[in-house]
Design an enzyme around this catalytic site. Structure first.
Site, PDB file in Angstrom:
ATOM      1  N   CYS A   1      10.346   1.564   2.277  1.00  0.00           N
ATOM      2  CA  CYS A   1      11.288   0.537   2.717  1.00  0.00           C
ATOM      3  C   CYS A   1      12.736   0.982   2.581  1.00  0.00           C
ATOM      4  O   CYS A   1      13.616   0.444   3.242  1.00  0.00           O
ATOM      5  CB  CYS A   1      11.053  -0.757   1.940  1.00  0.00           C
TER       6      CYS A   1
ATOM      7  N   GLY B   1       6.908  -6.409   0.322  1.00  0.00           N
ATOM      8  CA  GLY B   1       6.184  -6.335   1.589  1.00  0.00           C
ATOM      9  C   GLY B   1       7.076  -6.732   2.751  1.00  0.00           C
ATOM     10  O   GLY B   1       8.301  -6.553   2.721  1.00  0.00           O
TER      11      GLY B   1
ATOM     12  N   TRP C   1       0.797  -1.221   0.000  1.00  0.00           N
ATOM     13  CA  TRP C   1       0.000   0.000   0.000  1.00  0.00           C
ATOM     14  C   TRP C   1       0.828   1.269   0.000  1.00  0.00           C
ATOM     15  O   TRP C   1       0.317   2.349  -0.266  1.00  0.00           O
ATOM     16  CB  TRP C   1      -0.911   0.017   1.239  1.00  0.00           C
TER      17      TRP C   1
ATOM     18  N   GLU D   1      11.199  -8.127  -2.401  1.00  0.00           N
ATOM     19  CA  GLU D   1      11.771  -6.937  -1.780  1.00  0.00           C
ATOM     20  C   GLU D   1      11.071  -6.742  -0.444  1.00  0.00           C
ATOM     21  O   GLU D   1       9.865  -6.497  -0.389  1.00  0.00           O
ATOM     22  CB  GLU D   1      11.595  -5.693  -2.643  1.00  0.00           C
ATOM     23  N   LEU D   2      11.851  -6.840   0.631  1.00  0.00           N
ATOM     24  CA  LEU D   2      11.262  -6.924   1.964  1.00  0.00           C
ATOM     25  C   LEU D   2      11.653  -5.721   2.822  1.00  0.00           C
ATOM     26  O   LEU D   2      11.849  -4.632   2.316  1.00  0.00           O
ATOM     27  CB  LEU D   2      11.673  -8.260   2.594  1.00  0.00           C
TER      28      LEU D   2
ATOM     29  N   GLU E   1      11.950  -2.351  12.171  1.00  0.00           N
ATOM     30  CA  GLU E   1      11.509  -1.340  11.225  1.00  0.00           C
ATOM     31  C   GLU E   1      10.279  -0.609  11.768  1.00  0.00           C
ATOM     32  O   GLU E   1       9.263  -1.225  12.078  1.00  0.00           O
ATOM     33  CB  GLU E   1      11.172  -2.008   9.883  1.00  0.00           C
TER      34      GLU E   1
ATOM     35  N   PRO F   1      -3.117  -5.958  -6.006  1.00  0.00           N
ATOM     36  CA  PRO F   1      -2.747  -4.755  -5.249  1.00  0.00           C
ATOM     37  C   PRO F   1      -3.307  -4.832  -3.843  1.00  0.00           C
ATOM     38  O   PRO F   1      -4.223  -5.626  -3.554  1.00  0.00           O
ATOM     39  CB  PRO F   1      -3.412  -3.635  -6.042  1.00  0.00           C
TER      40      PRO F   1
END
Length: 516
Positions: free
Chosen positions: A287, A231, A156, A253-254, A385, A181
């Site tokens: 991120c 995510g 999102w 991709e984290l 994070e 999405p």
């Protein structure tokens, strides 16, 4: 406060692009007000299975279209996107709460992607001659074959950029795409899908499903031929495990806990400007945003003073123009997560230099840009994070301490180094365990350099977007080799012992002459 262009008619037209048969729907939130923005259809696992099969049929035809004939569709999409930028910015802001400045940067990313792969894809996907087993006797060619149906699951925070920078190369490579999405940010994605079909994309080649991740996302992983996911690290591990069971590839991709290093020889005003821009981009919901600032003691006091002056002067607003420096968080969940991290740090002895509280008078999910010091390992925000407008500043004695502390995390997505000396900065950058390192910038130049791969090390993921790998990961490499003369099977009249002697002599000759 809903932009005038987001009408019921527009929402209904966009939602026709969703593969959904349940008759159920989700309500999305107007982030600036907390009210209802739209209702979008809910898909089921059966809808996913049907979407994948329909996409597979469309892909068989698409794979036979020459790459040079696929490209014009995306060039027309490029033009349509430029022509409809303002409408898309309105939708993005309503769905995410980000400032218009950040929304514009997001829309720009797929434009760069289209331009890059339109130039590079024909050559990258063309058959490549390779050296055969025996030069002159074996002809070998490497072909690039599409994976088939690529499942793409997007978050999102950057819903438009991350969807289209992934699906554009997947489609150009000859695949079909089934896209999921995030529910809250589905409209901006559907708006882009609609533009792609207006540009001439064959019907059925790009399918959209919407639903809860554990239900619809899992169904995609269980049926697609390749999966791209952006995510959380936790979810990324689950996807990797399921993909591994099916022996299909995935790119992930984290998360990140990104460091920003200000070296002793940094241009402090430049470092301050870069840090403010990158730390609070999209309210820190990025991120690649730095959450840990390591500043050399020689410039620490000057940097902190200037940094705080810039942060406290930022304009927070729910504005559909370019007046806001920072917008809102996107949800109540993010507001609670950020608040929890800050209050935990405060209770355990951290110092709040500025910020540290919500701003409900601006909107339901606004939170001030926050700067902390004295952050220690027992605090939640130390190595978890935060994903919000919260940064901690740490004084370091030298480069070695800065590098060691920057690398002391399970993540490795992005890093930043500020220095007046290119050689100094590059020396430090090479020692940082991060997939992307930006010098004298926070994250934009690394992400925007489309010819270079971008992705994470360690718990920040696997695989890369952008560059050669960002296209070829959506293909299978196929080796086609043909012997021009009988080579591996000797004639019946030739004793096999003589054949062995001849082959040994030939291999010796190849070795000595350096042909191979």
């Amino acid at each position: 406060m809903i932009p005038e262009m987001i009408t019921d008619a527009l929402v209904a037209r966009l939602c026709e692009r969703v593969s959904a048969s349940t008759g159920d729907s989700f309500g999305t939130v107007n982030v600036f007000t907390g009210g209802t923005l739209a209702k979008v259809p809910r898909s089921s696992p059966r809808d996913v299975a049907e979407a994948v099969e329909a996409a597979r049929e469309a892909q068989r035809l698409w794979a036979n279209v020459a790459v040079e004939d696929r490209i014009p569709i995306f060039e027309r999409f490029h033009g349509l996107l430029l022509g409809h930028t303002e409408e898309l910015l309105d939708i993005l802001q309503a769905e995410t709460g980000k400032s218009r400045k950040d929304a514009f940067l997001e829309v720009s990313a797929p434009l760069v992607t289209v331009g890059y792969y339109a130039r590079k894809a024909p050559k990258l996907l063309a058959p490549q001659r390779r050296q055969g087993m025996m030069p002159g006797l074996v002809k070998t060619t490497e072909l690039r074959v599409p994976k088939g149906v690529v499942g793409i699951i997007t978050p999102w925070n950057y819903p438009f950029a991350l969807a289209f920078t992934d699906l554009i190369p997947a489609l150009i490579a000859g695949n079909a795409v089934v896209l999921k999405p995030d529910t809250q940010t589905a409209l901006c994605t559907l708006f882009g899908v609609d533009l792609l079909y207006q540009a001439g994309l064959p019907q059925g080649l790009l399918r959209v499903v919407i639903g809860d991740g554990p239900v619809v996302g899992t169904a995609i992983v269980d049926t697609a031929d390749y999966v791209g996911f952006t995510g959380s690290t936790r979810t990324g591990r689950e996807i990797a495990a399921r993909a591994g069971q099916r022996l299909i590839g995935c790119s992930l991709e984290l998360g990140g806990k990104n460091p920003l290093l200000v070296l002793a020889d940094a241009n402090v005003p430049q470092a301050v400007a870069g840090a403010v821009q990158t730390c609070f981009s999209n309210s820190g919901q990025l991120c690649m945003s730095p959450e840990r600032l390591f500043v050399h003691t020689a410039v620490y006091d000057d940097f902190v003073q200037r940094f705080l002056a810039e942060v406290t002067g930022m304009n927070l607003a729910a504005a559909y123009d370019y007046s806001a420096d920072m917008g809102s968080l996107t949800s109540q969940r993010q507001l609670e997560a950020v608040t929890r991290h800050v209050e935990d740090a405060r209770a355990k002895g951290a110092t709040v230099l500025t910020g540290g509280k919500a701003r409900p008078e601006l909107g339901p999910f606004f939170y001030e840009p926050t700067v902390l010091t004295d952050v220690t390992p027992e605090m939640l925000c130390y190595d978890n994070e935060t994903f919000g407008p919260v940064v901690s500043i740490h004084r370091v004695a030298d480069d070695t301490e800065a590098i060691n502390r920057a690398n002391a995390t399970s993540y490795g997505l992005n890093a930043s180094v500020f220095s007046k000396s290119t050689s100094h900065a590059e020396l430090v950058a090479a020692q940082l365990k991060a997939g992307t390192v930006n010098i004298n910038d926070g994250h934009v130049v690394g992400f925007g350099s489309a010819d270079a791969p971008m992705g994470g090390m360690k718990d920040s993921g696997l695989g890369r977007r952008n560059g050669t790998e960002g296209l070829l990961k959506y293909t299978e490499a196929q080796n086609v080799s043909r012997q021009l003369v009988p080579l591996t099977t000797p004639p019946r009249w030739l004793p096999f012992g003589w054949y062995v002697k001849g082959m040994r002599s030939l291999l010796r000759l190849v070795r000595r002459t350096g042909i191979r």
